[in-house]
Every structure is written in C-alpha cells, then in structure tokens.
Design an enzyme around this catalytic site. Structure first.
Site, mmCIF file in Angstrom:
data_model
loop_
_atom_site.group_PDB
_atom_site.id
_atom_site.type_symbol
_atom_site.label_atom_id
_atom_site.label_comp_id
_atom_site.label_asym_id
_atom_site.label_seq_id
_atom_site.Cartn_x
_atom_site.Cartn_y
_atom_site.Cartn_z
ATOM 1 N N GLU A 1 12.296 -24.960 -62.277
ATOM 2 C CA GLU A 1 11.330 -24.438 -63.047
ATOM 3 C C GLU A 1 11.524 -23.493 -62.595
ATOM 4 O O GLU A 1 10.822 -22.389 -61.589
ATOM 5 C CB GLU A 1 10.637 -25.013 -62.754
ATOM 6 C CG GLU A 1 9.121 -25.219 -63.933
ATOM 7 C CD GLU A 1 8.549 -23.884 -64.144
ATOM 8 O OE1 GLU A 1 8.461 -22.825 -64.137
ATOM 9 O OE2 GLU A 1 7.077 -24.071 -63.136
ATOM 10 N N CYS B 1 4.491 -18.997 -65.526
ATOM 11 C CA CYS B 1 6.396 -18.976 -66.233
ATOM 12 C C CYS B 1 5.633 -19.545 -67.400
ATOM 13 O O CYS B 1 6.363 -19.020 -68.165
ATOM 14 C CB CYS B 1 7.066 -20.140 -64.839
ATOM 15 S SG CYS B 1 7.251 -19.534 -63.362
#
Length: 460
Positions: free
Chosen positions: A232, A266
């Site tokens: 990720e 993110c």
C-alpha cells in the site's frame, strides 16, 4: 546489545522523548527462532480461542485509547481527537475478524465432476512481516496483524523508526491479550535488516505500507525469495466536485478528506477537481474555511492541524509548494514555514493547478490542497485518471446514480460517493498502478497470506 538506537522526537517542539536500543543480528536471530518455535502451536489453536484473544485485544485498545492517542500525538503529531478515532477503527477491525472468523475459515464446497467432495480451505503459512509507517501507528499495525492472527499466522512488526514508543505500547497490548512474544513480535531494527528477515524460512510473506521507493525494494526482495507481498503505497487521490454538487457540503468533504492527520495520509483527497461552473465559489469558500483552521500543539483540545511528523518531510513539502508556484499555481493561503521550533506547516491552498504542475503530478504529503478546474464531467474523469497512482477517490454529487457512474470510471482501488476515502473493516483497502497491489481488510485481506488450498475427494 546493539549500539544503535531509535529516537522518538516530539515534532511539536523538537524535544527528544526517548531512545530505544535496536536489535543486533544475534538478537534478531533469537527473535526469529522464538517465532519458529511459537508458530506450530499457535497455528493449531482453536478458532474460538483466537477469536477470544482478538476480542480481548479490542477491549484493551479501547481501555488504553487515551494513552495511545497521547503517545501518537507526542511521537508523530496527530491531533489527540484524531488519535482517539484511530483507536476506534482499530478496535472495530479487530472485532470484525473475531466476530466473523468461523465464516472466514469455513471450507467452500465446489461442485466438480467426479468428486465425492471438493472444497477450498484456508491454511496459515507461517510468519507475516509487516513493515509499517508512522502516519497511523496503531491502525496500520492492526490492519495487517488482526487478520493474520485470526487465520493462524504469526506476526513480525518492523515499525517506523520515529514511533518506537507506539510500537512498544502496541506490543504490550498484544501480549496482554494473549498474543505472546513469538506470536506477535516487535523488531526494533533499521531498514537494512528487512531483506534478511524476508529470506528467513519462517516468513511466508511481507506487507508494506510506505513510499513507492520502499515498495519497489521490498517487492523485489520478496519476489527473489518467492514470497507474496502486499503493498500500500502513495496516492494523489482525486475528489471530483460535479456541477450539481452543493458547494458547502463539497467544501466540508474536501477539508475532511485533505486535512485529516495534517494531510499525511496516502488516501487523502490531494487533488480537488472542481467543475468550472462551481470553481470560483468553491475555491473562495475553501480558502475562507482553511484560514479558520486552528494549528497548535496536538494535545490542545479542538485543534484542526498539528505539526508534520518530521522536519525533513516538512521541508520537502515546502519545496514542492514553491516549485508548484513557479510552475503556475497560485498560492491562496498558507505556504510559509512558521518561525517556531518543530515541524510546522500551515494549511495551504493552491489554485490554478494544471496538468504537469508538481501539485498535480506529485504526492504532496502534508496539509496542502490543490484545486484543479474541469471543463465538464468527462474532463474531470480524464483529469482524475491522469495519475501514476490509484489508491482512493471521491465523487461529490446530489445525484447518487450519477455519482456512482462517475466513481466506477475512476482508476482506483477505492471509490466513494459523497464521502472521503474511509477505512471500514468490511471493505477491502488497497490500490492500483503506483499505489501498490493486494488488499487488506475484509475477506480479501484475510486471505492475502493464507494457503488457499484445494481438497478433492474422488468418487469410488
């Protein structure tokens, strides 16, 4: 013992909080040996006992939420109330796997020619190494550890070097819940030791949340060892405001999606792509509200923005803002480093951001919102997809069917209508393109490091 240390520094004032000794190679070898010894018994633990321990862990997270939120604020600068929210999602994820473990582990029958029975079963495979970031010190750990412990794997944690106190407290809670050393093990080490851990036979896979550069390196190491990985990585997530959106709601969603955790996420809404018919009013209202945001010590009640986690990251962000302005973006507010100790950067709005500008094509990992104008719906979709990343995305529209239609055209692992990208235990979390691969959370995260095995019994 190793003579190296991990130093926890308060980003609000640059004060050193504590230092933690790192593991030597011999220390690490002993930890891995203990993991090897612990795995066989833990992998055979009855499901109800694993679920019981997960529920105890969830209770412990809730009981220690104030302590955890305070420590998160002191070590990486997250506003205290947001730290409390992080503990809530963490305990909910833990309970999700406890409550659904029987169903997640149930064999899946298949109707296959010639078979008396055919089924798919899920088996644990060993130790999963989690290389975790600083921006969600608890949630990220729970996100990888809870499903793996539920499934019978054991866990090794390599946490970010600037949140060692969080790693220590998290480990204490796991151990108190019954996931003892060898089942859940914190490895206070530097990045240089990660490859040797991946290569150890007890390790069955690695999951990393972090930068694209770190992801490429770990993926290469895992691939060379023929072990699966879940990555990720970064994101330049779009928030599309369609021409039928209600401006006040769109602005509130944009602020929540962009400035939560001081913009250090993110999956934050980094590019605000607004239909030209609304752009002037949206931008004016956004600037007005951003100027009202309170930036202060993360332990002060009611603040919106804390310090960034580190000065070097703050300085990198400021350089990106300056380059964006030189490339044609307009600085509407913020954008100046305060004259005070700590890693402070004010909430900032850039308008007139176009394709090719650093604020459009680079991830700005901090409290900076970039406003991009779209000619129409199709142009908004094209702008959103003109990106090397594909993590989350948001569409704002009064028309829910239209919002869903647009959302389904976005190149992302997650698309939300009228809500910023939000983690839910029941929904898979992950991205495409430069944002990585694989999924965490939900049944998809549960199976990431399980042996999905066929069992076929032929008819006589």
């Amino acid at each position: 013992m190793s003579n190296k240390t991990l130093t926890a520094t308060n980003p609000a004032n640059d004060n050193v909080l504590n230092e933690y000794a790192t593991l030597s190679k011999d220390d690490l070898a002993r930890k891995l040996d203990q993991t090897r010894e612990s795995y066989p018994a833990y992998s055979q633990l009855p499901l109800e006992e694993r679920a019981r321990r997960l529920n105890v862990l969830a209770d412990l997270i809730d009981e220690h939420k104030e302590e955890m939120a305070t420590l998160i604020a002191r070590e990486m600068g997250k506003p205290y109330q947001q730290g409390l929210s992080e503990t809530q999602i963490s305990s909910s994820i833990t309970r999700f796997y406890a409550d659904n473990l029987d169903e997640l582990m149930d064999p899946e029958p298949r109707d296959v020619e010639g078979a008396e029975s055919a089924m798919i079963v899920k088996d644990p495979m060993g130790a999963v190494l989690g290389v975790m970031p600083w921006n969600y010190p608890l949630y990220q750990v729970v996100r990888f550890a809870a499903p793996n412990l539920a499934g019978g794997n054991v866990c090794l944690l390599k946490h970010a070097s600037n949140v060692p106190g969080c790693a220590e407290l998290i480990t204490q809670l796991f151990h108190k819940a019954g996931f003892e050393e060898g089942v859940f093990t914190w490895l206070p080490i530097g990045a240089e030791m990660v490859e040797s851990i991946i290569n150890d036979p007890i390790v069955c896979g690695v999951t990393l949340t972090g930068s694209e550069e770190a992801g490429r390196k770990v993926a290469q190491q895992a691939g060379a060892a023929l072990k699966p990985s879940v990555l990720e990585l970064g994101g330049i997530d779009p928030l599309i405001v369609l021409d039928d959106a209600e401006i006040e709601r769109a602005v509130d969603l944009a602020i929540a999606g962009r400035f939560d955790n001081t913009g250090q996420s993110c999956a934050a809404s980094k590019r605000l792509i607004v239909d030209k018919s609304l752009a002037k009013d949206f931008t004016a209202r956004l600037i007005e509200k951003v100027k009202q945001m309170r930036m202060d010590d993360p332990l002060v009640e009611g603040i919106d923005i804390g310090p960034m986690s580190r000065k070097d990251l703050r300085d990198d962000l400021h350089d990106q803002v300056q380059r964006a302005i030189k490339a044609g973006a307009k600085l509407e507010c913020g954008g100046e480093i305060p004259d005070r100790a700590g890693a402070w950067y004010p909430p900032t709005v850039l308008s007139n951001v176009t394709q090719g500008n650093p604020a459009f094509s680079e991830e700005l990992f901090g409290p900076v919102a970039s406003v991009v104008i779209a000619e129409n719906e199709d142009h908004a979709i094209q702008l959103a997809n003109d990106c090397p990343y594909g993590l989350g995305s948001t569409v704002v529209s009064k028309d829910l069917e239209r919002g869903e239609r647009v959302a389904r055209q976005l190149e992302a692992g997650m698309s939300f209508v009228n809500r910023p990208t939000t983690p839910f235990a029941q929904l898979p979390f992950g991205g495409v393109k430069g944002s990585g691969y694989g999924r965490e959370q939900s049944e998809y995260g549960f199976g990431a490091f399980m042996n999905i095995r066929t069992v076929y019994v032929a008819k006589h």
